[in-house]
Design a protein around this motif. Sequence first.
Motif, mmCIF file in Angstrom:
data_model
loop_
_atom_site.group_PDB
_atom_site.id
_atom_site.type_symbol
_atom_site.label_atom_id
_atom_site.label_comp_id
_atom_site.label_asym_id
_atom_site.label_seq_id
_atom_site.Cartn_x
_atom_site.Cartn_y
_atom_site.Cartn_z
ATOM 1 N N LEU A 1 0.917 4.104 -2.889
ATOM 2 C CA LEU A 1 0.705 5.524 -2.590
ATOM 3 C C LEU A 1 1.739 6.388 -3.306
ATOM 4 C CD1 LEU A 1 -0.593 7.858 -0.999
ATOM 5 C CD2 LEU A 1 0.947 7.319 0.892
ATOM 6 N N LEU B 1 -0.886 7.104 6.202
ATOM 7 C CA LEU B 1 -1.161 5.693 5.900
ATOM 8 C C LEU B 1 -0.626 4.797 7.008
ATOM 9 C CD1 LEU B 1 -2.245 3.513 4.063
ATOM 10 C CD2 LEU B 1 -0.133 3.627 2.730
ATOM 11 N N TYR C 1 1.341 12.122 3.639
ATOM 12 C CA TYR C 1 0.305 11.089 3.505
ATOM 13 C C TYR C 1 0.876 9.694 3.731
ATOM 14 C CZ TYR C 1 -3.128 14.552 2.105
ATOM 15 O OH TYR C 1 -3.990 15.623 2.101
ATOM 16 N N LEU D 1 -6.224 6.935 0.046
ATOM 17 C CA LEU D 1 -5.907 6.409 1.375
ATOM 18 C C LEU D 1 -7.078 5.625 1.947
ATOM 19 C CD1 LEU D 1 -3.981 9.264 3.262
ATOM 20 C CD2 LEU D 1 -3.067 7.120 2.396
ATOM 21 N N GLU E 1 0.830 -1.204 0.000
ATOM 22 C CA GLU E 1 0.000 0.000 0.000
ATOM 23 C C GLU E 1 0.870 1.262 0.000
ATOM 24 O OE1 GLU E 1 -2.783 -3.164 1.013
ATOM 25 O OE2 GLU E 1 -0.808 -2.666 1.824
ATOM 26 N N GLN E 2 1.994 1.220 0.721
ATOM 27 C CA GLN E 2 2.910 2.359 0.721
ATOM 28 C C GLN E 2 3.492 2.582 -0.669
ATOM 29 O OE1 GLN E 2 3.713 4.736 2.636
ATOM 30 N NE2 GLN E 2 3.186 4.185 4.732
ATOM 31 N N ASN F 1 -7.418 2.307 0.270
ATOM 32 C CA ASN F 1 -6.429 1.382 0.822
ATOM 33 C C ASN F 1 -6.790 0.971 2.240
ATOM 34 O OD1 ASN F 1 -3.750 0.809 -0.802
ATOM 35 N ND2 ASN F 1 -4.461 2.834 -1.400
#
Length: 656
Positions: free
Chosen positions: A433, A608, A604, A506, A429-430, A509
């Motif tokens: 992003l 997260l 951000y 975000l 997910e990072q 996710n």
Amino acid sequence: MEDFRSKLGATAIRLRSAADAVQQITGFKGIAAGMNQRAERLEKNLFTVALFGAFSAGKSSFANALMGEMVLPVSPNPTTAAINKILPPTESYPHGAVRVKIKSAADITADVQQSLAVFGLSAPDLHGSLDVIASLDPTQVQPNAKPHFSFLKAVAKGLAPIEEHLGNEVIVDLKEFKSFVAKEEKACFVEWIELYYDCPLTRQGITLVDTPGADSINARHTGVAFNYIKNADAVLFVTYYNHAFSNADREFLIQLGRVKDTFEMDKMFFVVNASDLAKDEEELHGVVQHVRKNLVSCGISMPRIYPVSSQTALLARLHEKGELKGSAEKVYRQRTASGDGELMAAAAALQLSGITAFEKDFLSFTISELTQIAVGSAEAEIKRALSALEELIASATEDESVRSEKLQAAETAKAQAQAAIQALDASSEQTALLKEVDELVYYVRQRLFFRFGNLFKESFNPAVLQDDGRDLKAALRSSLDELARFIGFDLGQEMRATALRVEKFLNQNGKRIHERLRAGVVEAGAKTLFEAYEARAFDTLEFGDTLSQYNPADYGKELGLFKSAKDFFEKNGRQAMQDALEKAMQAPVQAYLDGAGDRFKTEYGKELNALVGKLQAEIGAQVEEYFAGLFEALSAQVDVVQLSGVREQLAGLTQA
């Protein structure tokens, strides 16, 4: 008007009753706390409706029509207009109470310096600005600087009587409220006004926010407007029947188009005011189609547009209450073609005004739908508690041998569930992003330079660059500054819209991570029903509206391409300079975007990580509670009769 507030109140009572019923049961304290929190939100729930539109669009008139009374006066100069909120009365602030927040000395000084800079002037402090303002020659003020001139003169006139209140909040009555709105020498010092007023609109828990015009000169208003676009439950944009969209209107609408797809619901409504000016239905249809075409060109697909005569609607509301008298009755007769006979019924006049059609859709698509969402979420919460309770009762009534076997399995399942929660890896997910930010920022650059030609033409235009004896070098520098200002403003707006897209990403996710955590717990053997993922609110990053690496002295070569107004506008001079400046502006624009992209990734990225931690903690707490209740039930330490009674209570509440 359907009583939405009562429906929310009744739902809150059911939630509190369900919470009271289950809070003493082991494993249900978290569920009970969640119900009480949701009930509190429902009890306090206010629907915020933000009203936008440029000067003379009739925003105040439309707001008065919605409230059914002549409450908001017309502001004389929208460029310094404050935010006017009309809220439901409270115990502390009864009907007619008005709170006025006066700008701080620092804020009004910053506003004055900003307007003085338009004239190439500055002042050491607020009092020092008075002499500078007095020196301004009104005959030398360019058209685009007139709003700034008006603001500065108002400050000079009104400073002495209001200076002692700078930075403070004052309580005034309705009469003084109108003077703070209508008198420019007072309005220019106001940060915001809150009017507590009892009317059909506020009785539903609706707060109406009348925002500064899209053409406001106050730089802070850009950020304020964006926050209301983001957070309001509904956004209303009012345009006047026979007014073309100004550049300020268009920029605001482009921003609406940028952010429209980030919202879960389409909360935008567009009102064409003074529809009674149309000579017939065909002309009215043509105007509505023209507005529709303009909105679509700003990126607002399938806009909801309503032609309305605010004045007719307000008069009808007054007639409905028996308050139509004197000249108002005369206008009402003219508007409704009542002649000297019996007055047209209020309901028919409201239908004629167009406001009935608007209010029907407005309430259906916003307040009604939002109410149903809130009520539906509450229902789901009660049903979740009921399902968990039924599982507990079923476990407690198993044979002892079965319970003993299930108890051992539950202990293993709990350990595995908690291990699954802690083992979550959110690195994908990072990475996603970072990629999303890069793509979003890349497309901002593409869109900006796609618009560059239009921004250039607005800045370097024939009204400014004329061979009529004026200082053309100064005019060229002014045009260049205007272009840089346009670009900076556009980038700032794009970054705010990009922030909403990142926040939506975000939450998408967050929902996926929530589902992965749930799946891991269920796979471990837990049968608990989890709370649904609720989208999180984030503090949107603030971005400047200026190019920090722009220095007008660096563009002498490009401005040197200007030979004469004739060569510039009638030959190829304008295109040559446009191409040269577009190339020269690449570096400062890229520097702005690089800095913004880095901020997005850093800030951000932290959000997260924090979201992942919160979801792990929330799911972990729900798992702990679930197993605490299950262990007690499997150990035969619960009162099944009592649990059955609570189950009947919950079943009754789901059917209420």
